[in-house]
Scaffold this motif. Sequence first.
Motif, short mmCIF file in Angstrom:
data_model
loop_
_atom_site.label_atom_id
_atom_site.label_comp_id
_atom_site.label_asym_id
_atom_site.label_seq_id
_atom_site.Cartn_x
_atom_site.Cartn_y
_atom_site.Cartn_z
N ALA A 13 7.14 26.05 -1.63
CA ALA A 13 7.16 27.05 -0.55
C ALA A 13 7.95 28.28 -0.95
O ALA A 13 7.55 29.42 -0.65
CB ALA A 13 7.75 26.42 0.71
N ALA A 16 5.86 30.27 -3.42
CA ALA A 16 4.75 30.93 -2.72
C ALA A 16 5.24 32.12 -1.91
O ALA A 16 4.57 33.16 -1.85
CB ALA A 16 4.04 29.93 -1.81
N ALA A 17 6.43 32.00 -1.30
CA ALA A 17 6.99 33.10 -0.52
C ALA A 17 7.31 34.30 -1.41
O ALA A 17 7.06 35.45 -1.04
CB ALA A 17 8.23 32.63 0.23
N LYS A 118 5.70 34.96 7.09
CA LYS A 118 5.49 33.58 7.49
C LYS A 118 5.80 32.61 6.35
O LYS A 118 6.34 31.52 6.58
CB LYS A 118 4.06 33.36 7.98
N GLN A 119 5.49 33.00 5.12
CA GLN A 119 5.80 32.12 3.99
C GLN A 119 7.31 32.00 3.81
O GLN A 119 7.81 30.92 3.44
CB GLN A 119 5.12 32.62 2.72
N ARG A 122 8.40 29.56 6.41
CA ARG A 122 8.05 28.18 6.02
C ARG A 122 9.08 27.63 5.03
O ARG A 122 9.56 26.50 5.19
CB ARG A 122 6.65 28.15 5.40
N LEU A 152 -3.16 31.02 7.55
CA LEU A 152 -1.96 30.19 7.44
C LEU A 152 -2.27 28.70 7.45
O LEU A 152 -1.55 27.90 6.86
CB LEU A 152 -0.98 30.50 8.57
N THR A 191 -1.72 23.60 4.43
CA THR A 191 -0.75 24.69 4.54
C THR A 191 -0.27 25.14 3.17
O THR A 191 -0.13 26.34 2.90
CB THR A 191 0.43 24.26 5.42
N CYS A 194 -2.98 27.17 1.61
CA CYS A 194 -3.03 28.49 2.23
C CYS A 194 -1.89 29.38 1.72
O CYS A 194 -2.07 30.58 1.52
CB CYS A 194 -2.95 28.36 3.75
N SER A 195 -0.72 28.78 1.49
CA SER A 195 0.42 29.56 1.02
C SER A 195 0.17 30.15 -0.36
O SER A 195 0.78 31.15 -0.74
CB SER A 195 1.69 28.69 0.99
N GLU A 196 -0.73 29.52 -1.11
CA GLU A 196 -1.11 30.01 -2.44
C GLU A 196 -2.44 30.75 -2.39
O GLU A 196 -3.12 30.91 -3.40
CB GLU A 196 -1.18 28.82 -3.40
#
Length: 287
Positions: A13, A16-17, A118-119, A122, A152, A191, A194-196
């Motif tokens: 996470a 990805a962020a 949002k990332q 998360r 997301l 999820t 989606c983050s990637e």
Amino acid sequence: MLPTERAALTQQAETAALVAAHSAGVRVSDEGSLAGFLEIEALFNRIWLLPPGESAIPSELLRSISHAGCNVTAARDQTGRIIGAAAAIVTPQSQSMYSLIAGVASGISDRGVGFALKQHQRAWGLARDLTEMTWTFDPLVSRNARFNLSKLGADASEYAVDFYGPMQGDMNANDESDRLVAVWPLTSAETAACSEDRPIPVDHPSFSRSDVLKEGPDGDPVLVNAHGALWCRVPNDIVALRAQSPQVAAEWRSSIRSIFTDVFASGHIARGVSRDGWYRLAPGGTE
């Protein structure tokens, strides 16, 4: 989940962020300064087109949220100016966090700033052993719906009628504040994908006339049964429609309220939205 699995997911996470922030050309971080809170309050007031004296969320409340150990996130451009922000609180006695508000300055919504925010949230939640985030959004705003449910990977199965009561500001145009409740599982494989930037695609449903269950205020199909799911269409731009024809916008509100209330009562779950505003409403327990 084992500690090693949790650590690996948190690292995924966080990575990805960082990738999302770099792609959007912003620096995303927790905000803790009074100056930052004042800037966020002013930003939100501009986004929601609020009149003088009204505030989407006061700076003193943002300061309290941060001081309580909850989340206030800011996205800054290369000059250091805050161009997006979000705030979330931790739900007591659970592993859930609740997103109070999130927004991005007008004119830059296609850059991925909201996704980066949002990332970051998360990753923040996973680092604190949280597993879920919830928030509400207007089901008629198709752009936000697609971001929440397709981009997301959240889903929704609860419809709240007039959740906030009468809304002020030009954006809401005194419309009733019906909301869908988004549930975002922070640890799910979907999820993480989606983050990637690997979301499950949701395409425009193909259907015949016999598949149409209901027509909308514009006379075109608004609810159809096709491909093992129900599909519900919302307007392309409800904000513009509210300004141009409040009565027609109110008819859309009533129509969508009736559909979602019935569909959710039958056990369906909103899982994704197509680019042209069709919600995919799958039977409960299916993907």
